[in-house]
Design a protein around this motif. Structure first.
Motif, PDB file in Angstrom:
ATOM      1  N   GLU A   8      40.294  17.521  51.922  1.00  0.00           N
ATOM      2  CA  GLU A   8      39.434  16.367  51.669  1.00  0.00           C
ATOM      3  C   GLU A   8      38.105  16.390  52.636  1.00  0.00           C
ATOM      4  O   GLU A   8      36.937  16.316  52.256  1.00  0.00           O
ATOM      5  N   ALA A  11      36.023  19.609  51.725  1.00  0.00           N
ATOM      6  CA  ALA A  11      35.290  19.046  50.529  1.00  0.00           C
ATOM      7  C   ALA A  11      34.089  18.152  50.895  1.00  0.00           C
ATOM      8  O   ALA A  11      32.994  18.626  50.348  1.00  0.00           O
ATOM      9  N   GLY A  12      34.348  17.518  51.743  1.00  0.00           N
ATOM     10  CA  GLY A  12      33.376  16.500  52.046  1.00  0.00           C
ATOM     11  C   GLY A  12      32.163  17.112  52.765  1.00  0.00           C
ATOM     12  O   GLY A  12      31.079  16.869  52.466  1.00  0.00           O
ATOM     13  N   TRP A  13      32.490  18.194  53.588  1.00  0.00           N
ATOM     14  CA  TRP A  13      31.337  18.920  54.442  1.00  0.00           C
ATOM     15  C   TRP A  13      30.798  19.767  53.533  1.00  0.00           C
ATOM     16  O   TRP A  13      29.589  19.787  53.439  1.00  0.00           O
ATOM     17  N   LEU A  14      31.227  20.358  52.532  1.00  0.00           N
ATOM     18  CA  LEU A  14      30.654  20.989  51.667  1.00  0.00           C
ATOM     19  C   LEU A  14      29.758  20.696  50.610  1.00  0.00           C
ATOM     20  O   LEU A  14      28.673  20.814  50.271  1.00  0.00           O
ATOM     21  N   ILE A  15      30.220  19.344  49.952  1.00  0.00           N
ATOM     22  CA  ILE A  15      29.277  18.358  49.426  1.00  0.00           C
ATOM     23  C   ILE A  15      28.126  18.016  50.085  1.00  0.00           C
ATOM     24  O   ILE A  15      26.999  17.930  49.487  1.00  0.00           O
ATOM     25  N   TRP A  16      28.288  17.662  51.060  1.00  0.00           N
ATOM     26  CA  TRP A  16      27.173  17.262  52.149  1.00  0.00           C
ATOM     27  C   TRP A  16      25.915  18.493  52.341  1.00  0.00           C
ATOM     28  O   TRP A  16      24.831  18.048  52.228  1.00  0.00           O
ATOM     29  N   GLN A  18      25.819  21.112  50.627  1.00  0.00           N
ATOM     30  CA  GLN A  18      25.218  21.482  49.249  1.00  0.00           C
ATOM     31  C   GLN A  18      24.133  20.523  48.929  1.00  0.00           C
ATOM     32  O   GLN A  18      22.872  20.924  48.246  1.00  0.00           O
ATOM     33  N   GLY A  19      24.372  19.241  49.291  1.00  0.00           N
ATOM     34  CA  GLY A  19      23.290  18.197  48.911  1.00  0.00           C
ATOM     35  C   GLY A  19      21.817  18.512  49.794  1.00  0.00           C
ATOM     36  O   GLY A  19      21.039  18.188  49.188  1.00  0.00           O
ATOM     37  N   THR A  29      25.241  26.364  44.180  1.00  0.00           N
ATOM     38  CA  THR A  29      26.386  26.365  43.388  1.00  0.00           C
ATOM     39  C   THR A  29      26.513  27.128  42.132  1.00  0.00           C
ATOM     40  O   THR A  29      27.519  27.395  41.583  1.00  0.00           O
ATOM     41  N   ARG A  81      30.955  16.765  61.067  1.00  0.00           N
ATOM     42  CA  ARG A  81      31.111  16.997  59.777  1.00  0.00           C
ATOM     43  C   ARG A  81      31.939  18.292  59.316  1.00  0.00           C
ATOM     44  O   ARG A  81      32.613  18.221  58.148  1.00  0.00           O
TER      45      ARG A  81
END
Length: 152
Positions: A8, A11-16, A18-19, A29, A81
């Motif tokens: 998790e 995943a949070g690090w990657l979402i951050w 990518q944002g 992506t 992060r």
């Protein structure tokens, strides 16, 4: 075997990440966009390094320093992060001051300033328009005060 919270966090690090990249115009992506390669070149990273990062591998310290500089985020935030450090490892809280530091002498665009100030995506265009109006008004009045205030 990885713990569920490790997955998790990753995943949070990657979402951050990518944002942040999407805010700067990189669509990492999509396999066909070419933005992964463009991001690697612009950031000064090897394409293979970017592929590993986007595949979920937390970057080593040298890469994190490069990313920190390129993304304009503090190294301590990046370390936290990516799970390489905890916020308590630093003498200050990342949210302690509520201020965003600018580490280069490059003048920020109104859009970059809106992102740095944390404006929601839907309000950034409005903010950029207002900054440009303040700059124009200051120029017309022969005063630098309005423009300086608008620049942050």
């Amino acid at each position: 075997m990885r713990r569920q919270d490790d997955l998790e966090d990753r995943a949070g690090w990657l979402i951050w990440l990518q944002g942040l990249l999407a805010d700067r115009g990189y669509d990492v992506t999509s396999a066909r966009s070419g933005d992964k390669t463009r991001f690697a070149l612009d950031a000064g990273l090897a394409p293979a390094t970017v592929t590993r990062i986007l595949g979920g591998k937390a970057p080593d310290l040298e890469v994190q320093v490069t990313l920190s500089r390129f993304l304009g985020v503090s190294l301590d935030e990046l370390l936290v992060r990516t799970g390489k450090a905890e916020e308590t490892d630093f003498h200050h809280s990342m949210n302690e001051s509520g201020h965003t530091a600018v580490s280069s002498e490059t003048r920020l665009t109104p859009e970059e300033l809106a992102v740095a100030a944390g404006f929601p995506r839907e309000d950034r265009e409005w903010f950029a328009t207002m900054v440009r109006r303040l700059r124009k008004q200051a120029d017309e009045n022969g005063s630098a005060a309005g423009g300086a205030a608008a620049e942050g």
